[in-house]
Design a protein around this motif. Structure first.
Motif, PDB file in Angstrom:
ATOM      1  N   TRP A  71       0.870  -1.188   0.000  1.00  0.00           N
ATOM      2  CA  TRP A  71       0.000   0.000   0.000  1.00  0.00           C
ATOM      3  C   TRP A  71       0.900   1.230   0.000  1.00  0.00           C
ATOM      4  CZ3 TRP A  71      -5.383   0.080   2.682  1.00  0.00           C
ATOM      5  CH2 TRP A  71      -6.124  -1.035   2.263  1.00  0.00           C
ATOM      6  N   PHE A  80      -3.565   7.683   0.941  1.00  0.00           N
ATOM      7  CA  PHE A  80      -3.354   6.372   0.313  1.00  0.00           C
ATOM      8  C   PHE A  80      -3.586   6.579  -1.182  1.00  0.00           C
ATOM      9  CE2 PHE A  80      -5.680   2.122  -0.484  1.00  0.00           C
ATOM     10  CZ  PHE A  80      -4.514   1.506  -0.919  1.00  0.00           C
ATOM     11  N   ASP A  82      -4.319   4.749  -3.701  1.00  0.00           N
ATOM     12  CA  ASP A  82      -5.381   4.051  -4.416  1.00  0.00           C
ATOM     13  C   ASP A  82      -6.788   4.368  -3.919  1.00  0.00           C
ATOM     14  OD1 ASP A  82      -4.087   2.222  -6.498  1.00  0.00           O
ATOM     15  OD2 ASP A  82      -2.851   1.925  -4.714  1.00  0.00           O
ATOM     16  N   ALA A  83      -6.889   5.111  -2.814  1.00  0.00           N
ATOM     17  CA  ALA A  83      -8.205   5.546  -2.303  1.00  0.00           C
ATOM     18  C   ALA A  83      -7.916   6.606  -1.251  1.00  0.00           C
ATOM     19  CB  ALA A  83      -8.981   4.382  -1.688  1.00  0.00           C
ATOM     20  N   GLU A  85      -9.548   8.448   0.557  1.00  0.00           N
ATOM     21  CA  GLU A  85     -10.318   8.543   1.809  1.00  0.00           C
ATOM     22  C   GLU A  85      -9.550   7.875   2.948  1.00  0.00           C
ATOM     23  OE1 GLU A  85     -11.352   7.262  -1.071  1.00  0.00           O
ATOM     24  OE2 GLU A  85     -13.492   7.579  -1.413  1.00  0.00           O
ATOM     25  N   ILE A  86      -8.666   6.986   2.587  1.00  0.00           N
ATOM     26  CA  ILE A  86      -7.879   6.300   3.611  1.00  0.00           C
ATOM     27  C   ILE A  86      -6.568   7.063   3.769  1.00  0.00           C
ATOM     28  CG2 ILE A  86      -6.647   4.160   4.181  1.00  0.00           C
ATOM     29  CD1 ILE A  86      -8.795   2.653   2.588  1.00  0.00           C
TER      30      ILE A  86
ATOM     31  N   PRO C  20     -14.295   4.407   5.715  1.00  0.00           N
ATOM     32  CA  PRO C  20     -14.191   5.635   4.910  1.00  0.00           C
ATOM     33  C   PRO C  20     -14.477   5.421   3.426  1.00  0.00           C
ATOM     34  CG  PRO C  20     -12.016   4.938   5.676  1.00  0.00           C
ATOM     35  CD  PRO C  20     -13.016   4.053   6.348  1.00  0.00           C
ATOM     36  N   LEU C  21     -14.523   4.184   2.967  1.00  0.00           N
ATOM     37  CA  LEU C  21     -14.813   3.907   1.559  1.00  0.00           C
ATOM     38  C   LEU C  21     -16.308   3.744   1.311  1.00  0.00           C
ATOM     39  CD1 LEU C  21     -11.963   1.285   0.902  1.00  0.00           C
ATOM     40  CD2 LEU C  21     -11.928   3.727   0.396  1.00  0.00           C
ATOM     41  N   PRO C  72     -10.139  -0.949  -2.573  1.00  0.00           N
ATOM     42  CA  PRO C  72      -9.465   0.168  -3.252  1.00  0.00           C
ATOM     43  C   PRO C  72      -8.988  -0.160  -4.656  1.00  0.00           C
ATOM     44  CG  PRO C  72      -8.640  -0.024  -1.009  1.00  0.00           C
ATOM     45  CD  PRO C  72      -9.513  -1.219  -1.257  1.00  0.00           C
ATOM     46  N   PHE C  73      -8.694  -1.415  -4.924  1.00  0.00           N
ATOM     47  CA  PHE C  73      -8.138  -1.784  -6.222  1.00  0.00           C
ATOM     48  C   PHE C  73      -9.202  -2.236  -7.217  1.00  0.00           C
ATOM     49  CE2 PHE C  73      -5.205  -2.678  -2.745  1.00  0.00           C
ATOM     50  CZ  PHE C  73      -4.214  -1.755  -3.051  1.00  0.00           C
ATOM     51  N   ARG C  75     -12.495  -0.611  -7.116  1.00  0.00           N
ATOM     52  CA  ARG C  75     -13.522   0.279  -6.596  1.00  0.00           C
ATOM     53  C   ARG C  75     -14.751   0.400  -7.484  1.00  0.00           C
ATOM     54  NH1 ARG C  75     -12.690   4.715  -3.141  1.00  0.00           N
ATOM     55  NH2 ARG C  75     -14.641   5.113  -2.056  1.00  0.00           N
TER      56      ARG C  75
END
Lengths: 111, 82, 115
Positions: A71, A80, A82-83, A85-86, C20-21, C72-73, C75
């Motif tokens: 990650w 992060f 790839d996202a 929000e994290i 959070p996602l 996340p990968f 989404r």
């Protein structure tokens, strides 16, 4: 408590060269201090995924890659890649009298 | 009778449900657990899956020459004229 | 460490990651228990709690994208299903996870390209 009281000594300025990082335990928080292009950054040393120590990861410019599952985080804002929000918690840093100080945030992030 | 061949994982509940569907409808099928297969079988399954849809998602169900990726009883039924 | 304890640890860690996602653990508790149990076993065998419903290829770049939670990968694909592939996580507004279908990546991409 006065504002300046929140700054905690982390390490001496000359302890890190550019591109280097050092894990520290500061008031019970696992913190990773990094030096990139002359600037100091401090992030939680625990990956928000499975709490692996980011200190054992690889650093490329502003991006640190967790050693466990790859990650990737931008150490400037903690995002992060790839996202976003994290986030990995980040801490403010400043250099004073050859020492690097960090400010532990109220959120107690990284505990 | 249409030929049913399935690639599955031993850890995947949707693969179990797919098998159950065919058993309950008395439809014979062959299956291989990808995670338990030998290297050569694994390689063949991998090629098949990636060629179909560039993913390694299970169950991968072949009904004659048609492929259904995922547990989808409605699609199974349509392809089998149930 | 005993399996039950590890399962609970994964549950605690992963709920913080998916929240959070916009995802939560499925309300199908039996399914959640089963999947977490598989992940504990997979972690013991392979070193990481990989998705129990997707296959590893042995290539690090591919396989690391299948460590739970792998949202996340994947989404866009998972958002379209309102669930992850194995159904361990669902969108926060989902109360009846059984109503959510698995849509293959291929179908998802085809329907996306039509729009």
């Amino acid at each position: 408590m006065k504002q300046e009281d929140n700054w905690i000594f982390a390490l001496k300025e000359d302890e890190l060269s550019n591109g280097e990082k050092k894990p520290l335990l500061i008031e019970g928080n696992k913190v990773l201090v990094l030096k990139i292009d002359g600037d100091f950054f401090a992030i939680s040393n625990k990956c928000p995924h499975m709490e692996c120590p980011l200190s054992k990861g690889t650093l490329e410019q502003y991006v640190i890659k967790c050693p466990c599952h790859d990650w990737r985080f931008d150490v400037r804002e903690g995002k992060f890649l790839d996202a976003e929000e994290i986030r990995v918690p980040i801490y403010e840093t400043k250099v004073m009298e050859e020492g690097v100080f960090i400010k532990l945030s109220k959120e107690g992030a990284g505990k | 009778m249409k030929k049913v061949v399935m690639y599955t994982l031993s850890t995947c509940p949707w693969c179990m449900r797919a098998k159950k569907f065919f058993r309950e409808h008395d439809i014979p099928f062959e299956y291989t657990d990808y995670d338990k297969a030998d290297d050569r079988t694994k390689e063949a399954i991998k090629e098949d899956c990636l060629a179909h849809g560039s993913e390694m998602s299970f169950p991968f169900v072949k009904i004659d020459d048609k492929v259904v990726v995922g547990y989808n009883p409605e699609k199974y039924a349509t392809l089998l004229d149930l | 460490m005993d399996d039950e304890k590890r399962k609970e640890q994964l549950r605690t860690m992963f709920s913080k990651v998916v929240d959070p996602l916009g995802y939560k653990f499925s309300t199908d508790e039996e399914l959640v228990e089963f999947l977490l149990e598989q992940e504990v076993n997979i972690e013991k065998e392979k070193g990481s709690p990989f998705c129990p419903c997707q296959g590893l290829t042995g290539e690090r770049e591919h396989d690391m994208k299948l460590v739970c939670p792998c949202i996340p990968f994947h989404r866009e694909h998972y958002d379209a299903m309102k669930r992850c592939w194995c159904g361990l996580y669902v969108h926060k507004d989902v109360d009846d996870p059984d109503s959510l279908m698995q849509i293959s990546l291929k179908e998802f991409l085809e329907s996306k390209n039509k729009d």
